[in-house]
Design a protein around this motif. Structure first.
Motif, PDB file in Angstrom:
ATOM      1  N   GLY A 539      51.776  43.376  48.584  1.00  0.00           N
ATOM      2  CA  GLY A 539      50.912  44.545  48.453  1.00  0.00           C
ATOM      3  C   GLY A 539      49.500  44.281  48.956  1.00  0.00           C
ATOM      4  N   ARG A 540      48.921  45.265  49.589  1.00  0.00           N
ATOM      5  CA  ARG A 540      47.552  45.155  50.126  1.00  0.00           C
ATOM      6  C   ARG A 540      46.592  45.673  49.053  1.00  0.00           C
ATOM      7  NH1 ARG A 540      47.141  48.169  55.604  1.00  0.00           N
ATOM      8  NH2 ARG A 540      45.208  46.955  55.679  1.00  0.00           N
ATOM      9  N   ILE A 541      45.986  44.790  48.310  1.00  0.00           N
ATOM     10  CA  ILE A 541      45.138  45.169  47.181  1.00  0.00           C
ATOM     11  C   ILE A 541      43.730  45.471  47.673  1.00  0.00           C
ATOM     12  CG2 ILE A 541      44.334  44.537  44.892  1.00  0.00           C
ATOM     13  CD1 ILE A 541      47.410  44.682  45.249  1.00  0.00           C
ATOM     14  N   MET A 542      43.250  46.645  47.329  1.00  0.00           N
ATOM     15  CA  MET A 542      41.904  47.072  47.676  1.00  0.00           C
ATOM     16  C   MET A 542      41.254  47.579  46.388  1.00  0.00           C
ATOM     17  SD  MET A 542      42.914  49.017  51.222  1.00  0.00           S
ATOM     18  CE  MET A 542      43.803  48.122  52.516  1.00  0.00           C
ATOM     19  N   ALA A 543      40.264  46.859  45.904  1.00  0.00           N
ATOM     20  CA  ALA A 543      39.792  47.068  44.539  1.00  0.00           C
ATOM     21  C   ALA A 543      38.357  47.571  44.474  1.00  0.00           C
ATOM     22  CB  ALA A 543      39.909  45.769  43.750  1.00  0.00           C
ATOM     23  N   PHE A 544      38.120  48.427  43.479  1.00  0.00           N
ATOM     24  CA  PHE A 544      36.768  48.798  43.059  1.00  0.00           C
ATOM     25  C   PHE A 544      36.518  48.098  41.727  1.00  0.00           C
ATOM     26  CE2 PHE A 544      37.976  52.402  45.731  1.00  0.00           C
ATOM     27  CZ  PHE A 544      36.843  52.536  46.535  1.00  0.00           C
ATOM     28  N   THR A 545      35.426  47.356  41.630  1.00  0.00           N
ATOM     29  CA  THR A 545      35.106  46.641  40.403  1.00  0.00           C
ATOM     30  C   THR A 545      33.594  46.534  40.296  1.00  0.00           C
ATOM     31  OG1 THR A 545      35.582  44.640  39.109  1.00  0.00           O
ATOM     32  CG2 THR A 545      35.257  44.349  41.483  1.00  0.00           C
ATOM     33  N   ASP A 546      33.104  45.696  39.383  1.00  0.00           N
ATOM     34  CA  ASP A 546      31.669  45.458  39.256  1.00  0.00           C
ATOM     35  C   ASP A 546      31.372  44.012  39.625  1.00  0.00           C
ATOM     36  OD1 ASP A 546      32.273  43.928  36.877  1.00  0.00           O
ATOM     37  OD2 ASP A 546      32.391  45.828  35.791  1.00  0.00           O
ATOM     38  N   ALA A 547      30.119  43.603  39.461  1.00  0.00           N
ATOM     39  CA  ALA A 547      29.702  42.278  39.925  1.00  0.00           C
ATOM     40  C   ALA A 547      30.528  41.161  39.315  1.00  0.00           C
ATOM     41  CB  ALA A 547      28.211  42.075  39.632  1.00  0.00           C
ATOM     42  N   ASP A 548      30.860  41.296  38.043  1.00  0.00           N
ATOM     43  CA  ASP A 548      31.616  40.246  37.368  1.00  0.00           C
ATOM     44  C   ASP A 548      33.079  40.186  37.813  1.00  0.00           C
ATOM     45  OD1 ASP A 548      29.339  39.596  36.003  1.00  0.00           O
ATOM     46  OD2 ASP A 548      29.901  40.650  34.165  1.00  0.00           O
ATOM     47  N   GLY A 549      33.571  41.281  38.379  1.00  0.00           N
ATOM     48  CA  GLY A 549      34.965  41.304  38.798  1.00  0.00           C
ATOM     49  C   GLY A 549      35.190  40.924  40.246  1.00  0.00           C
ATOM     50  N   VAL A 550      34.107  40.856  41.033  1.00  0.00           N
ATOM     51  CA  VAL A 550      34.256  40.601  42.467  1.00  0.00           C
ATOM     52  C   VAL A 550      34.908  39.243  42.725  1.00  0.00           C
ATOM     53  CG1 VAL A 550      33.008  40.187  44.620  1.00  0.00           C
ATOM     54  CG2 VAL A 550      32.380  42.122  43.166  1.00  0.00           C
ATOM     55  N   GLY A 551      34.417  38.206  42.066  1.00  0.00           N
ATOM     56  CA  GLY A 551      34.949  36.868  42.305  1.00  0.00           C
ATOM     57  C   GLY A 551      36.421  36.737  41.976  1.00  0.00           C
ATOM     58  N   PRO A 552      36.836  37.082  40.748  1.00  0.00           N
ATOM     59  CA  PRO A 552      38.260  36.939  40.400  1.00  0.00           C
ATOM     60  C   PRO A 552      39.189  37.762  41.292  1.00  0.00           C
ATOM     61  CG  PRO A 552      36.934  37.215  38.421  1.00  0.00           C
ATOM     62  CD  PRO A 552      36.018  37.453  39.581  1.00  0.00           C
ATOM     63  N   LEU A 553      38.793  38.986  41.640  1.00  0.00           N
ATOM     64  CA  LEU A 553      39.683  39.828  42.436  1.00  0.00           C
ATOM     65  C   LEU A 553      39.716  39.408  43.898  1.00  0.00           C
ATOM     66  CD1 LEU A 553      38.898  43.374  40.969  1.00  0.00           C
ATOM     67  CD2 LEU A 553      40.824  41.884  40.454  1.00  0.00           C
ATOM     68  N   SER A 554      38.614  38.823  44.379  1.00  0.00           N
ATOM     69  CA  SER A 554      38.556  38.429  45.791  1.00  0.00           C
ATOM     70  C   SER A 554      39.543  37.327  46.128  1.00  0.00           C
ATOM     71  CB  SER A 554      37.135  37.970  46.146  1.00  0.00           C
ATOM     72  OG  SER A 554      36.226  39.046  46.047  1.00  0.00           O
ATOM     73  N   ARG A 555      40.076  36.650  45.115  1.00  0.00           N
ATOM     74  CA  ARG A 555      41.032  35.575  45.377  1.00  0.00           C
ATOM     75  C   ARG A 555      42.351  36.099  45.935  1.00  0.00           C
ATOM     76  NH1 ARG A 555      38.562  33.212  40.629  1.00  0.00           N
ATOM     77  NH2 ARG A 555      40.143  34.102  39.242  1.00  0.00           N
ATOM     78  N   PHE A 556      42.659  37.360  45.669  1.00  0.00           N
ATOM     79  CA  PHE A 556      43.938  37.879  46.184  1.00  0.00           C
ATOM     80  C   PHE A 556      43.822  39.279  46.783  1.00  0.00           C
ATOM     81  CE2 PHE A 556      43.680  38.835  41.646  1.00  0.00           C
ATOM     82  CZ  PHE A 556      43.905  40.197  41.621  1.00  0.00           C
ATOM     83  N   ALA A 557      42.676  39.953  46.642  1.00  0.00           N
ATOM     84  CA  ALA A 557      42.519  41.309  47.174  1.00  0.00           C
ATOM     85  C   ALA A 557      42.060  41.263  48.624  1.00  0.00           C
ATOM     86  CB  ALA A 557      41.525  42.092  46.330  1.00  0.00           C
ATOM     87  N   GLU A 558      42.574  42.187  49.418  1.00  0.00           N
ATOM     88  CA  GLU A 558      42.176  42.283  50.819  1.00  0.00           C
ATOM     89  C   GLU A 558      40.740  42.766  50.960  1.00  0.00           C
ATOM     90  OE1 GLU A 558      43.475  45.138  54.526  1.00  0.00           O
ATOM     91  OE2 GLU A 558      45.072  44.225  53.330  1.00  0.00           O
ATOM     92  N   ARG A 559      40.350  43.725  50.116  1.00  0.00           N
ATOM     93  CA  ARG A 559      38.977  44.254  50.109  1.00  0.00           C
ATOM     94  C   ARG A 559      38.555  44.485  48.668  1.00  0.00           C
ATOM     95  NH1 ARG A 559      36.920  46.520  54.935  1.00  0.00           N
ATOM     96  NH2 ARG A 559      38.407  46.444  56.679  1.00  0.00           N
ATOM     97  N   VAL A 560      37.281  44.198  48.395  1.00  0.00           N
ATOM     98  CA  VAL A 560      36.712  44.448  47.072  1.00  0.00           C
ATOM     99  C   VAL A 560      35.361  45.133  47.264  1.00  0.00           C
ATOM    100  CG1 VAL A 560      35.896  43.463  44.899  1.00  0.00           C
ATOM    101  CG2 VAL A 560      37.855  42.436  46.082  1.00  0.00           C
TER     102      VAL A 560
END
Length: 607
Positions: A539-560
């Motif tokens: 799956g191509r993960i493209m996430a909306f999050t906040d500053a604290d979530g950018v790092g953890p999600l960037s490990r597997f998301a295509e775009r944050v």
């Protein structure tokens, strides 16, 4: 939503201002006022109620002067009285204002400590007193106006005239629209070109953070850093429908950029920024005594109600049923004696809503409508109404009306929580402060436009898109999918992220973008785990999050994409703006009719 207008002209300004205000009356009619410079001094005429009352005052007490400002008000802070009517002023300056000054309380305290005496509780007067203090220190009007703008925060549009300067008008915008009109030896300013249409067809629109200095020779434009800038002058069509888009390509784009002002106007109707209390209008039921609440609506309005269900159950501990109106009317559910209902609508004319209203009232429920049109059938036939202040929404796909509905539901949830003694005064103050910060945060979301447009370029290639969210972000995932379907015609579905493993994960492959709404908080780790399951399957993960979530999600998301870090009550509103903006850019790239998508109408008055 208030309307403002100004003129630096050759003829008496008052008749021109009054005519422009008539074209802006849809923005508010609780009170109105005009100020002009008469022999170099500011004189005002104001009246409570509709514009005809001001016209009667002007007939009895005419105003001369060729430079002036006018305002038609929808009361958002302070009662709709003559005293609170704009323009506000001192002997040195007079100002009209649309929007919200978020830091007015601290500025007010500072100015009162210096001896300033306030006459109203409005946030507008804070700007007036600040400007007056700077003028009293010897600053020239232009320097004082620039300095005052740097002290205030929020979403607003302003216009000001100054004693002793009969050919000078200044204007500024931040998060609220403002247009400058060019005449022959005269200049104009207005909340939109509709107000200026009878006066001129040559219009320039202030960009975000701009301010302008107008005299009879023209206008000088400055950006937020006081750098001189050029703004394109365009020739508009005469009709209001044709000129209403301003510099925007579509009404939907314009309405997306009105989020900060609309949210500010709506929230300030129900929140007291001085005491940090919720001030609800008189309700047709006592939230502390009803055993159950039913929420019903159609389309995006229902999704606003679904978010409201989360908020009301969590903050007020009141059981809530939520059902789309077209199902409620035929499901004929058992209704609890002494229960109440909330119906939500932009137009207040939708047939399914009206049928649900009839059913609910026949079942003995007290019905409160959340509606944008106070004269609508739904508002008239309900037991009570709470108004959103979204103004006219021309684009068929709801944008600013939806977030205004969310804002009202948040205020109701806090108010119900206090009534039911589930929230303390401290809780109420904390939640109210968070909501008061929403307009400014909404403007920050709009600043992500370029990043969201890049994301849209990837989404536009897809045939299928999944939106995921948990908790109160689940209905926003549904809203994102709905918007994308409505205007881009791409098949999209919204799911509760925890439900992925119960079936929808079968749809995942490397051609399906997965749009994740994933702010940090109690549900973040669980949502991130659900997303990793999708990523593991291509799956191509493209996430909306906040500053604290950018790092953890960037490990597997295509775009944050990073949005402001806010609490549970604000996150759904900000994520709604983000997914609406995403849908808009995808539709533009697809070349669809953004404002009038096929098969859809703004208000569905048939079953």
């Amino acid at each position: 939503m208030c309307g403002i207008v100004g003129v630096v002209g050759k003829a008496d300004a008052a008749p021109l201002l009054l005519e422009a205000l008539r074209r802006l009356e849809y923005r508010g009619y609780d009170s109105a006022g005009i100020a002009t410079l008469v022999d170099g001094h500011v004189e005002r005429r104001r009246a409570e109620g509709k514009l005809g009352n001001l016209a009667a005052v002007l007939e009895r007490e005419p105003l001369s002067g060729t430079t002036g400002i006018g305002h038609t008000r929808w009361a958002t802070h302070g009662a709709p009285t003559e005293r609170n009517a704009h323009p506000h002023g001192t002997r040195r300056v007079s100002v009209v204002h649309n929007g919200i000054i978020e830091n007015h309380a601290e500025l007010r305290a500072e100015l009162e400590a210096k001896g300033a005496v306030f006459e109203t509780e409005t946030d507008t007067e804070t700007f007036v007193r600040l400007l007056d203090d700077l003028l009293a220190q010897g600053l020239a009007p232009q320097a004082a106006f620039s300095a005052a703008l740097k002290r205030v925060h929020g979403a607003f549009a302003l216009a000001a005239v100054f004693t002793g300067h009969p050919k000078l008008l200044m204007a500024a915008r931040q998060g609220a629209p403002l247009a400058v009109g060019f005449g022959e030896g005269e200049m104009f300013v207005g909340s939109d070109a509709l107000a200026l249409a009878p006066l001129t067809r040559r219009i320039a629109y202030l960009d975000e953070g701009d301010w302008a200095v107008l005299d009879t020779d023209g206008a000088a434009f400055f950006d937020a850093r006081d750098r001189s800038v050029e703004r394109q002058v365009v020739v508009t069509a005469v009709s209001g429908a044709a000129v209403g888009k301003g510099n925007y390509r579509h009404f939907m784009e314009k309405e997306l950029h009105e989020h900060p002002a609309v949210l500010g106007d709506t929230l300030r109707q129900y929140l007291d920024p001085k005491t940090l209390e919720v001030r609800l209008p008189r309700l047709p039921f006592d939230p502390a005594r009803i055993p159950r609440l039913t929420i019903s609506a159609c389309g995006s309005a229902f999704l606003a109600g679904a978010v409201g269900r989360y908020w009301i159950e969590q903050l007020a501990r009141l059981p809530v049923d939520a059902d789309v109106a077209s199902e409620l009317r035929y499901r004929n559910p058992p209704l609890v004696e002494g229960g109440a209902a909330i119906l939500i609508s932009q137009s207040g004319e939708t047939a399914d809503n009206m049928a649900a209203l009839k059913l609910l009232r026949q079942g003995g429920q007290k019905v409160l409508s959340v509606v944008n049109v106070p004269e609508s059938s739904m508002a008239r036939e309900s037991d009570g109404a709470v108004l959103t202040v979204a103004g006219p929404e021309i684009g068929v796909a709801s944008t600013k009306a939806f977030t205004a509905q969310l804002a009202v539901m948040a205020c109701l949830a806090i108010g119900f929580g206090r009534s039911r003694r589930e929230l303390s005064t401290i809780d109420e103050g904390r939640l109210t402060q968070a909501l008061l910060e929403v307009p400014g945060n909404a403007a920050l979301v709009l600043e992500k436009d370029a990043q969201i447009r890049e994301l849209a370029a990837e989404v536009a290639k897809a045939r299928d898109v999944l939106f995921l969210g948990r908790g109160s972000l689940y209905p926003i995932a549904l809203e994102g999918a709905l918007k994308l379907k409505e205007i881009s015609y791409i098949h999209a579905e919204g799911y509760a992220a925890g439900e992925m493993k119960h079936g929808p994960i079968a749809l995942i492959d490397n051609l399906v973008p997965v749009i994740a709404l994933c702010p940090t908080g109690p549900l973040f780790e669980k949502t991130a785990s659900n997303l990793q399951e999708a990523a593991a399957r291509g799956g191509r993960i493209m996430a909306f999050t906040d500053a604290d979530g950018v790092g953890p999600l960037s490990r597997f998301a295509e775009r944050v994409i990073e949005l402001p870090k806010v609490g549970d009550l604000s996150a759904p509103i900000l994520h709604a703006i983000a997914v609406q903006l995403l849908a808009y850019h995808v539709a533009v790239l697809k070349g669809t009719d953004v404002d009038q998508p096929r098969n859809l109408a703004k208000s569905v008055t048939v079953e």
